[in-house]
Design an enzyme around this catalytic site. Structure first.
Site, PDB file in Angstrom:
ATOM      1  N   GLU A  49       2.444  -5.927   6.326  1.00  4.69           N
ATOM      2  CA  GLU A  49       1.305  -6.297   5.617  1.00  4.69           C
ATOM      3  C   GLU A  49       1.739  -6.669   3.994  1.00  4.69           C
ATOM      4  O   GLU A  49       2.535  -6.332   3.650  1.00  4.69           O
ATOM      5  CB  GLU A  49       0.351  -5.016   5.642  1.00  4.69           C
ATOM      6  CG  GLU A  49       0.009  -4.430   6.625  1.00  4.69           C
ATOM      7  CD  GLU A  49      -0.776  -2.994   6.208  1.00  4.69           C
ATOM      8  OE1 GLU A  49      -1.954  -3.103   5.517  1.00  4.69           O
ATOM      9  OE2 GLU A  49      -0.204  -1.948   6.543  1.00  4.69           O
ATOM     10  N   HIS A  75       4.829   2.759   3.486  1.00  2.79           N
ATOM     11  CA  HIS A  75       3.966   1.748   2.317  1.00  2.79           C
ATOM     12  C   HIS A  75       4.537   1.569   1.091  1.00  2.79           C
ATOM     13  O   HIS A  75       5.058   2.584   0.692  1.00  2.79           O
ATOM     14  CB  HIS A  75       2.510   2.245   2.113  1.00  2.79           C
ATOM     15  CG  HIS A  75       1.535   1.624   3.004  1.00  2.79           C
ATOM     16  ND1 HIS A  75       0.398   1.148   2.802  1.00  2.79           N
ATOM     17  CD2 HIS A  75       1.487   1.549   4.438  1.00  2.79           C
ATOM     18  CE1 HIS A  75      -0.280   0.695   3.664  1.00  2.79           C
ATOM     19  NE2 HIS A  75       0.621   0.926   4.772  1.00  2.79           N
TER      20      HIS A  75
END
Length: 321
Positions: free
Chosen positions: A107, A38
């Site tokens: 994402e 991330h």
């Protein structure tokens, strides 16, 4: 027997702590490990987002036998697929054949940082397919010149290639991604124990290949404290992939989950120290045909007691599955 894994959550602990945690997981007897990749945490209360690939390189040197895996890397936006191939090959060498490359369509939370907007889901999947083909060609030692719909690769070749083949996993959430995974991947990755995902993967060519799931839990001898922590850091989990993949940052996740109650989280995530509750939460993955399940212990500051509990009580119970 289903294999039980440990998750290095880069969103909830710093890089040195993550390496210490996976060393502890190896000592505790976990069968494998996975690492999130991330740029942002889902919620500010998680508080971290270090570079997964640096953490993995350190983990490869600090551990001896536990397998490593990205869960998952998006090879289409923040990273160019040619670069993903290079660092995956390097990590396979550093880990002496213990690495698996988990890939997904990404994402908005993490990929927006390089600009260019966030495309529709079908475009993201098309990008992923093209990226996997590029990565496979480079890992096969080919000199790659590629000019496709989404990527250009100019005279690329990897000069340090592992002798051990590098398995590639693809994350799935529906029939289209299962078709891609069944055709191009060596293993399936999913975060929900849906039998329709595993059966579709099998039908599209994935029969007999590993299927890796993931399950969050929140161990604490004080169940109320566990529920509070899970609600604070993991209430986004109930929103599901179609929502989570679109939200652009922690503030958006906070807004989208503002009405999620602690009791809602406790109903979907095992909280406390009840071993049987975790066993029953893993069982649907086993019933759906998953061969591996990576557990996420919620709370970066609560890994050491969890690892001790897992070694003494949880892992022996799960192995009876």
């Amino acid at each position: 027997m289903v294999k039980i894994g440990y998750t290095m959550m880069t969103e909830q602990a710093g890089p040195r702590e993550l390496v210490d945690h996976v060393v502890g997981a190896e000592r505790a007897g976990f069968d494998f490990s996975v690492t999130s990749d991330h740029y942002f945490p889902w919620l500010e209360s998680q508080g971290h987002a270090s570079y997964a690939w640096s953490v993995l390189g350190a983990a490869a040197q600090a551990t001896e036998s536990i397998p490593l895996m990205t869960y998952v890397t998006c090879p289409t936006t923040r990273y160019h697929p040619a670069v993903v191939a290079q660092k995956a090959a390097t990590l396979q060498l550093l880990s002496q054949g213990r690495f698996r490359l988990g890939l997904g369509s990404g994402e908005n939370l993490n990929e927006h940082v390089v600009g260019g907007g966030w495309p529709a889901a079908h475009v993201r999947l098309a990008r992923l397919e093209e990226a996997v083909e590029i990565i496979r060609a480079l890992l096969a030692g080919e000199n790659v010149n590629h000019h496709g719909a989404h990527f250009d690769v100019e005279n690329a070749k990897l000069w340090d290639l592992p002798d051990t083949p590098l398995p590639i996993g693809v994350a799935v959430s529906g029939d289209s991604s299962c078709e891609l995974a069944g055709r191009l991947a060596d293993l399936l990755i999913a975060t929900e124990p849906k039998p329709e995902l595993t059966s579709a993967f099998d039908g599209y060519g994935g029969a007999g290949k590993p299927k890796v799931g993931q399950l969050p839990i929140c161990y604490d001898p004080d169940r109320d404290a566990a529920i509070t922590r899970a609600h604070d850091q993991f209430r986004w989990f109930a929103s599901g992939w179609p929502v989570n993949s679109e939200l652009p940052g922690p503030a958006a996740f906070a807004g989208a989950t503002q009405f999620v109650r602690p009791e809602d989280v406790a109903a979907s995530i095992p909280c406390g120290d009840d071993v049987q509750a975790v066993v029953e939460a893993v069982r649907p993955y086993v019933d759906a045909g998953f061969t591996e399940v990576a557990l996420v212990q919620i709370g970066g500051d609560h890994q050491e007691p969890y690892l001790e509990w897992a070694e003494q009580k949880l892992l022996p119970a799960l192995r009876e599955l």
